[in-house]
Design an enzyme around this catalytic site. Structure first.
Site, short mmCIF file in Angstrom:
data_model
loop_
_atom_site.label_atom_id
_atom_site.label_comp_id
_atom_site.label_asym_id
_atom_site.label_seq_id
_atom_site.Cartn_x
_atom_site.Cartn_y
_atom_site.Cartn_z
N SER A 1 0.78 -1.21 0.00
CA SER A 1 0.00 0.00 0.00
C SER A 1 0.83 1.28 0.00
O SER A 1 0.30 2.34 -0.35
CB SER A 1 -0.92 0.01 1.21
N SER B 1 3.27 -4.15 2.93
CA SER B 1 3.15 -2.83 2.30
C SER B 1 4.40 -1.98 2.26
O SER B 1 4.40 -0.92 1.63
CB SER B 1 2.05 -2.02 2.98
N1 GLN Z 1 -1.61 -6.03 0.67
C1 GLN Z 1 -1.96 -6.37 2.02
C2 GLN Z 1 -3.38 -5.99 2.30
O1 GLN Z 1 -4.02 -5.52 1.42
C3 GLN Z 1 -1.02 -5.72 2.99
C4 GLN Z 1 -1.24 -4.28 3.14
C5 GLN Z 1 -0.35 -3.68 4.15
O2 GLN Z 1 0.70 -4.24 4.49
N2 GLN Z 1 -0.77 -2.55 4.68
O3 GLN Z 1 -3.87 -6.15 3.38
#
Ligand code: GLN
Length: 491
Positions: A158, A182
């Site tokens: 993210s 993320s």
């Molecule tokens: N891609 C994962 C999710 O959508 C992790 C996101 C993150 O680490 N904030 O939950």
């Protein structure tokens, strides 16, 4: 002056100390680069006046010989970190124009050490996503392109804005948050270094909560050394976050260049997926060879519960998100939509304020926590989490110092390629990274090469709890061997 933006953080720090240029010049060069790069949509808020003021104050401290460890270093901050007096939205419509009156612990420590705020970076709404395509402010366009192609690519998510900003030289470093990958996945997609520290290493206070038992903040940087410098400022005990560990913060930079001779590096066989691109496989082999050449010992290990990590994560994370996001009710923060009564106002606000992916997570989370399904889903996922953690503990007990895996199952994909009817396609991006959050361990992604299309690929190193130093030492070996990767400017 634009060449100032291609310095590493460590080079800029040394240049400032040697008075080769001023913090004001360094900030101005980055502000100009950001203005020219608006097509990337990496920043959702630019703060040039604040940057100029902070840089001026840094110059005054440097002149007096009172410089802090980050004095005059221009940084970008993911929009998940509350910044006092500076709009913070988690890139959600529901936090429209929310201006916090307080500063997150992480950012306050960066300012304490003299860093300069350039602006807030784009991210998936409430950090839910792997491509930055769920942001209320629109997609981030990766500074990377496939050879001979103009197809816009994702920088990952993210923390897509932070990763793109570092890769495109729009800051000397940036903050990110990592709940399931993320920091590490966007770092791998953009040829930058990203570390998710051990759970409890960095305070979560003042960071917009997604899944509190998994969330951890960490830096994005151009080099392993720069990441080490940034983590030292970000880490440390904070009485305002009861899960934050009361442990001294080591001088992480001292780990750069430390010998890795005799370290035992586990290579978990479960990370070899069916249908994984041959290039990822080759990269992993290359990484093993580099570490071996530096004197480390590679050992095959098994983490048998790995395959349950992704499904268990997509129960635990939405469960915690549904609870954390209950606070957005139209009363206390941001957006308020009119309704016939108070319940109607709550419903209208949440329906208008949350995007589709966030709504999906809230619904899944509420479902798995409901009385009839708690045991079948949430409780089982928690039990799996314990087993996943135990796998790692057993490998460490058997003498493994760290583990080496690919960071992502592929290189960056095109925008729109994976946002379709099936959200699982997107969730699969996190297959190598969520295990680390589930176990609370530190993990670093280091650029290790380019694929046949010219896109960056990263390797992940996973460490023992609170042993980020070993990850920096090993990461440095990979960076030395692989070199660094910078996209050609097209914007
Ligand atoms: N891609 C994962 C999710 O959508 C992790 C996101 C993150 O680490 N904030 O939950």
């Amino acid at each position: 002056m634009t060449e100032l933006t291609s310095l590493t953080l460590a080079e800029a720090r040394d240049g400032l100390q040697a008075k080769k240029f001023s913090a004001a010049e360094l900030a101005a060069a980055h502000v100009a680069a950001i203005e020219k790069a608006r097509a990337l949509n990496a920043y959702v808020l630019e703060t040039p006046e604040r940057a100029a003021d902070m840089a001026k104050a840094a110059d005054a401290r440097i002149a007096k010989g009172e410089a802090g460890p980050l004095d005059g270093i221009p940084l970008a901050v993911k929009d998940m970190f509350c910044t006092a007096g500076v709009r913070t939205t988690a890139c959600s419509h529901i936090l429209d124009n929310f201006v916090p009156t307080y500063e997150s612990t992480v950012t306050s420590q960066l300012w304490r050490d003299g860093a300069v705020l350039l602006g807030k970076t784009n991210n998936d709404e409430f950090a839910m996503g792997s491509s930055n395509e769920t942001s209320y402010f629109g997609n981030v366009i990766s500074p990377w392109r496939r050879k001979g192609s103009n197809t816009p690519l994702t920088p990952g998510g993210s923390s897509g804005g932070s990763a793109a900003a570092v890769a495109a030289h729009l800051c000397l470093g940036a903050t990110g948050t990592d709940t399931g990958g993320s920091i590490r996945q966007p770092a791998a997609f953009t040829g930058t270094v990203g570390i998710k520290p051990t759970y409890g290493r960095v305070s979560r206070w003042g960071i917009v909560a997604f899944a509190s038992s998994l969330d951890q903040a960490g830096p994005f940087a151009k080099t392993v050394r720069d990441a080490a410098i940034l983590l030292r400022s970000m880490a440390g005990h904070d009485p305002k976050d009861t899960t934050c560990a009361d442990l001294p913060v080591p001088d992480y930079e001292a780990a750069i260049g430390k010998s890795v001779k005799g370290l035992r590096i586990g290579v978990p066989k479960e990370y070899r997926l069916d249908g994984m691109p041959a290039e990822i496989e080759a990269l992993w082999e290359q990484g093993k060879a580099w570490l071996k050449a530096a004197g480390a010992e590679l050992v095959d290990i098994s983490l048998p519960h790995t395959k349950y990590a992704l499904p268990a994560y997509y129960i635990v994370a939405p469960a915690e998100a549904s609870s954390n996001l209950a606070r957005y009710d139209g009363v206390r923060y941001g957006l308020r939509a009119e309704g016939r009564d108070i319940t109607g106002m709550y419903e209208a606000t949440r329906a208008a304020g949350f995007g589709a992916e966030v709504r999906r997570r809230v619904m899944i989370g509420t479902y798995v926590l409901s009385a009839g399904y708690y045991d079948a889903y949430y409780l089982r996922a928690q039990k799996l989490r314990t087993l996943i953690k135990r796998d790692f503990e057993e490998a460490f007990k058997a003498g493994v110092h760290a583990m080496l895996t690919p960071a992502t199952p592929s290189a960056a994909f095109g925008l729109g390629e994976k946002v379709g009817a099936d959200p699982i396609e997107m969730y699969l991006n996190d297959v190598f990274t969520v295990t680390v959050n589930m176990a609370g361990l530190p993990g670093i992604a280091v650029p290790a090469g380019l694929d046949a299309q010219g896109l960056p690929l990263g390797l992940q190193l996973i460490g023992r709890p609170f042993d980020e130093e070993t990850l920096f030492a090993l990461g440095q070996v990979i960076e030395q061997a692989a070199g660094r990767f910078t996209p050609a400017i097209w914007w």
